[in-house]
Design a protein around this motif. Structure first.
Motif, PDB file in Angstrom:
ATOM      1  N   PRO A 175       4.039 -11.623 -25.118  1.00  0.00           N
ATOM      2  CA  PRO A 175       2.888 -12.467 -24.811  1.00  0.00           C
ATOM      3  C   PRO A 175       2.017 -11.889 -23.699  1.00  0.00           C
ATOM      4  O   PRO A 175       2.493 -11.142 -22.841  1.00  0.00           O
ATOM      5  CB  PRO A 175       3.515 -13.794 -24.373  1.00  0.00           C
ATOM      6  CG  PRO A 175       4.901 -13.471 -23.984  1.00  0.00           C
ATOM      7  CD  PRO A 175       5.308 -12.252 -24.738  1.00  0.00           C
ATOM      8  N   VAL A 176       0.755 -12.231 -23.765  1.00  0.00           N
ATOM      9  CA  VAL A 176      -0.213 -11.884 -22.725  1.00  0.00           C
ATOM     10  C   VAL A 176      -1.060 -13.128 -22.502  1.00  0.00           C
ATOM     11  O   VAL A 176      -1.294 -13.904 -23.432  1.00  0.00           O
ATOM     12  CB  VAL A 176      -1.074 -10.662 -23.135  1.00  0.00           C
ATOM     13  CG1 VAL A 176      -1.901 -10.955 -24.360  1.00  0.00           C
ATOM     14  CG2 VAL A 176      -1.936 -10.202 -21.987  1.00  0.00           C
ATOM     15  N   GLN A 177      -1.513 -13.339 -21.277  1.00  0.00           N
ATOM     16  CA  GLN A 177      -2.215 -14.587 -21.031  1.00  0.00           C
ATOM     17  C   GLN A 177      -3.657 -14.409 -20.601  1.00  0.00           C
ATOM     18  O   GLN A 177      -4.549 -14.962 -21.208  1.00  0.00           O
ATOM     19  CB  GLN A 177      -1.464 -15.397 -19.978  1.00  0.00           C
ATOM     20  CG  GLN A 177      -2.003 -16.789 -19.815  1.00  0.00           C
ATOM     21  CD  GLN A 177      -1.114 -17.621 -18.908  1.00  0.00           C
ATOM     22  OE1 GLN A 177      -0.206 -17.102 -18.287  1.00  0.00           O
ATOM     23  NE2 GLN A 177      -1.400 -18.890 -18.839  1.00  0.00           N
ATOM     24  N   VAL A 178      -3.913 -13.674 -19.550  1.00  0.00           N
ATOM     25  CA  VAL A 178      -5.253 -13.657 -18.979  1.00  0.00           C
ATOM     26  C   VAL A 178      -5.682 -12.236 -18.652  1.00  0.00           C
ATOM     27  O   VAL A 178      -4.899 -11.443 -18.150  1.00  0.00           O
ATOM     28  CB  VAL A 178      -5.301 -14.502 -17.679  1.00  0.00           C
ATOM     29  CG1 VAL A 178      -6.649 -14.422 -17.004  1.00  0.00           C
ATOM     30  CG2 VAL A 178      -4.960 -15.955 -17.969  1.00  0.00           C
ATOM     31  N   LEU A 179      -6.941 -11.947 -18.927  1.00  0.00           N
ATOM     32  CA  LEU A 179      -7.570 -10.705 -18.525  1.00  0.00           C
ATOM     33  C   LEU A 179      -8.633 -11.057 -17.488  1.00  0.00           C
ATOM     34  O   LEU A 179      -9.503 -11.884 -17.750  1.00  0.00           O
ATOM     35  CB  LEU A 179      -8.221 -10.019 -19.733  1.00  0.00           C
ATOM     36  CG  LEU A 179      -9.061  -8.788 -19.457  1.00  0.00           C
ATOM     37  CD1 LEU A 179      -8.198  -7.669 -18.867  1.00  0.00           C
ATOM     38  CD2 LEU A 179      -9.736  -8.321 -20.731  1.00  0.00           C
ATOM     39  N   VAL A 180      -8.549 -10.479 -16.307  1.00  0.00           N
ATOM     40  CA  VAL A 180      -9.513 -10.740 -15.242  1.00  0.00           C
ATOM     41  C   VAL A 180     -10.531  -9.612 -15.233  1.00  0.00           C
ATOM     42  O   VAL A 180     -10.170  -8.437 -15.255  1.00  0.00           O
ATOM     43  CB  VAL A 180      -8.811 -10.837 -13.868  1.00  0.00           C
ATOM     44  CG1 VAL A 180      -9.817 -11.084 -12.763  1.00  0.00           C
ATOM     45  CG2 VAL A 180      -7.759 -11.934 -13.889  1.00  0.00           C
ATOM     46  N   VAL A 181     -11.808  -9.981 -15.231  1.00  0.00           N
ATOM     47  CA  VAL A 181     -12.893  -9.004 -15.287  1.00  0.00           C
ATOM     48  C   VAL A 181     -13.918  -9.293 -14.201  1.00  0.00           C
ATOM     49  O   VAL A 181     -14.002 -10.418 -13.708  1.00  0.00           O
ATOM     50  CB  VAL A 181     -13.587  -9.024 -16.673  1.00  0.00           C
ATOM     51  CG1 VAL A 181     -12.618  -8.672 -17.785  1.00  0.00           C
ATOM     52  CG2 VAL A 181     -14.244 -10.365 -16.937  1.00  0.00           C
ATOM     53  N   PRO A 182     -14.736  -8.303 -13.839  1.00  0.00           N
ATOM     54  CA  PRO A 182     -15.820  -8.565 -12.900  1.00  0.00           C
ATOM     55  C   PRO A 182     -16.858  -9.504 -13.528  1.00  0.00           C
ATOM     56  O   PRO A 182     -16.954  -9.620 -14.755  1.00  0.00           O
ATOM     57  CB  PRO A 182     -16.448  -7.193 -12.647  1.00  0.00           C
ATOM     58  CG  PRO A 182     -15.587  -6.199 -13.302  1.00  0.00           C
ATOM     59  CD  PRO A 182     -14.663  -6.900 -14.227  1.00  0.00           C
ATOM     60  N   ASP A 183     -17.625 -10.162 -12.689  1.00  0.00           N
ATOM     61  CA  ASP A 183     -18.617 -11.116 -13.177  1.00  0.00           C
ATOM     62  C   ASP A 183     -19.609 -10.479 -14.143  1.00  0.00           C
ATOM     63  O   ASP A 183     -19.981 -11.088 -15.143  1.00  0.00           O
ATOM     64  CB  ASP A 183     -19.354 -11.752 -12.002  1.00  0.00           C
ATOM     65  CG  ASP A 183     -20.231 -12.891 -12.466  1.00  0.00           C
ATOM     66  OD1 ASP A 183     -19.680 -13.932 -12.869  1.00  0.00           O
ATOM     67  OD2 ASP A 183     -21.458 -12.725 -12.457  1.00  0.00           O
ATOM     68  N   SER A 184     -20.018  -9.250 -13.877  1.00  0.00           N
ATOM     69  CA  SER A 184     -20.998  -8.601 -14.757  1.00  0.00           C
ATOM     70  C   SER A 184     -20.449  -8.452 -16.182  1.00  0.00           C
ATOM     71  O   SER A 184     -21.184  -8.601 -17.156  1.00  0.00           O
ATOM     72  CB  SER A 184     -21.416  -7.236 -14.203  1.00  0.00           C
ATOM     73  OG  SER A 184     -20.287  -6.387 -14.107  1.00  0.00           O
ATOM     74  N   THR A 185     -19.141  -8.189 -16.299  1.00  0.00           N
ATOM     75  CA  THR A 185     -18.525  -8.047 -17.618  1.00  0.00           C
ATOM     76  C   THR A 185     -18.476  -9.377 -18.347  1.00  0.00           C
ATOM     77  O   THR A 185     -18.829  -9.458 -19.528  1.00  0.00           O
ATOM     78  CB  THR A 185     -17.108  -7.456 -17.494  1.00  0.00           C
ATOM     79  OG1 THR A 185     -17.208  -6.153 -16.915  1.00  0.00           O
ATOM     80  CG2 THR A 185     -16.422  -7.372 -18.842  1.00  0.00           C
ATOM     81  N   ILE A 186     -18.072 -10.440 -17.664  1.00  0.00           N
ATOM     82  CA  ILE A 186     -17.964 -11.727 -18.354  1.00  0.00           C
ATOM     83  C   ILE A 186     -19.339 -12.234 -18.776  1.00  0.00           C
ATOM     84  O   ILE A 186     -19.495 -12.830 -19.840  1.00  0.00           O
ATOM     85  CB  ILE A 186     -17.184 -12.774 -17.530  1.00  0.00           C
ATOM     86  CG1 ILE A 186     -16.630 -13.836 -18.479  1.00  0.00           C
ATOM     87  CG2 ILE A 186     -18.021 -13.392 -16.434  1.00  0.00           C
ATOM     88  CD1 ILE A 186     -15.491 -14.641 -17.932  1.00  0.00           C
ATOM     89  N   GLN A 187     -20.380 -11.946 -17.981  1.00  0.00           N
ATOM     90  CA  GLN A 187     -21.732 -12.372 -18.372  1.00  0.00           C
ATOM     91  C   GLN A 187     -22.211 -11.577 -19.587  1.00  0.00           C
ATOM     92  O   GLN A 187     -22.841 -12.126 -20.493  1.00  0.00           O
ATOM     93  CB  GLN A 187     -22.709 -12.235 -17.199  1.00  0.00           C
ATOM     94  CG  GLN A 187     -22.350 -13.060 -15.979  1.00  0.00           C
ATOM     95  CD  GLN A 187     -21.861 -14.468 -16.256  1.00  0.00           C
ATOM     96  OE1 GLN A 187     -22.419 -15.182 -17.096  1.00  0.00           O
ATOM     97  NE2 GLN A 187     -20.811 -14.872 -15.571  1.00  0.00           N
ATOM     98  N   ALA A 188     -21.885 -10.285 -19.628  1.00  0.00           N
ATOM     99  CA  ALA A 188     -22.256  -9.471 -20.795  1.00  0.00           C
ATOM    100  C   ALA A 188     -21.517  -9.954 -22.038  1.00  0.00           C
ATOM    101  O   ALA A 188     -22.104 -10.037 -23.126  1.00  0.00           O
ATOM    102  CB  ALA A 188     -21.952  -7.999 -20.528  1.00  0.00           C
ATOM    103  N   LEU A 189     -20.230 -10.271 -21.905  1.00  0.00           N
ATOM    104  CA  LEU A 189     -19.459 -10.791 -23.033  1.00  0.00           C
ATOM    105  C   LEU A 189     -20.040 -12.117 -23.514  1.00  0.00           C
ATOM    106  O   LEU A 189     -20.218 -12.323 -24.712  1.00  0.00           O
ATOM    107  CB  LEU A 189     -17.996 -10.985 -22.650  1.00  0.00           C
ATOM    108  CG  LEU A 189     -17.169  -9.732 -22.406  1.00  0.00           C
ATOM    109  CD1 LEU A 189     -15.800 -10.099 -21.861  1.00  0.00           C
ATOM    110  CD2 LEU A 189     -17.055  -8.891 -23.656  1.00  0.00           C
ATOM    111  N   ALA A 190     -20.333 -13.006 -22.581  1.00  0.00           N
ATOM    112  CA  ALA A 190     -20.885 -14.317 -22.951  1.00  0.00           C
ATOM    113  C   ALA A 190     -22.213 -14.169 -23.676  1.00  0.00           C
ATOM    114  O   ALA A 190     -22.475 -14.841 -24.674  1.00  0.00           O
ATOM    115  CB  ALA A 190     -21.053 -15.181 -21.704  1.00  0.00           C
ATOM    116  N   LYS A 191     -23.036 -13.266 -23.199  1.00  0.00           N
ATOM    117  CA  LYS A 191     -24.355 -13.046 -23.813  1.00  0.00           C
ATOM    118  C   LYS A 191     -24.207 -12.487 -25.228  1.00  0.00           C
ATOM    119  O   LYS A 191     -24.953 -12.852 -26.135  1.00  0.00           O
ATOM    120  CB  LYS A 191     -25.161 -12.087 -22.945  1.00  0.00           C
ATOM    121  CG  LYS A 191     -26.576 -11.883 -23.408  1.00  0.00           C
ATOM    122  CD  LYS A 191     -27.332 -11.000 -22.436  1.00  0.00           C
ATOM    123  CE  LYS A 191     -28.756 -10.828 -22.876  1.00  0.00           C
ATOM    124  NZ  LYS A 191     -29.518  -9.995 -21.936  1.00  0.00           N
TER     125      LYS A 191
END
Length: 91
Positions: A30-46
């Protein structure tokens, strides 16, 4: 102290390391969470979803309603630690 983003591993680096673990027979762990910088999560969300009114803090990948398996969760801790307001592009 936080490292500059250009020193972070990339999504491709993560894929390569996960592929090595899978090759060693560890792909079912199992794996649960990947932590990324804010710029990455905003790019993913977009890229992954409709425009958001506010910046994303968490994204759930591979979510299937009714599934017994939890989604892969990508989170950013940057905003929670008060590291400032990252730049945003309006969507």
């Amino acid at each position: 102290m936080s490292e500059p983003e250009n020193r972070f591993p990339t999504i491709a680096d993560l894929r390569d390391e996960l592929a090595k673990l899978i090759e060693r027979g560890l792909g079912d762990l199992p794996v649960q969470v990947l932590v990324v910088p804010d710029s990455t999560i905003q790019a993913l969300a977009k890229t992954l979803g409709p425009p958001l009114a506010k910046p994303a803090l968490m994204i759930e990948l591979n979510y299937e309603e009714g599934s017994s398996r939890l989604p892969v969760t990508v989170v950013s801790t940057d905003r929670g630690q008060g590291s400032g307001t990252p730049s945003r592009t309006d969507r």
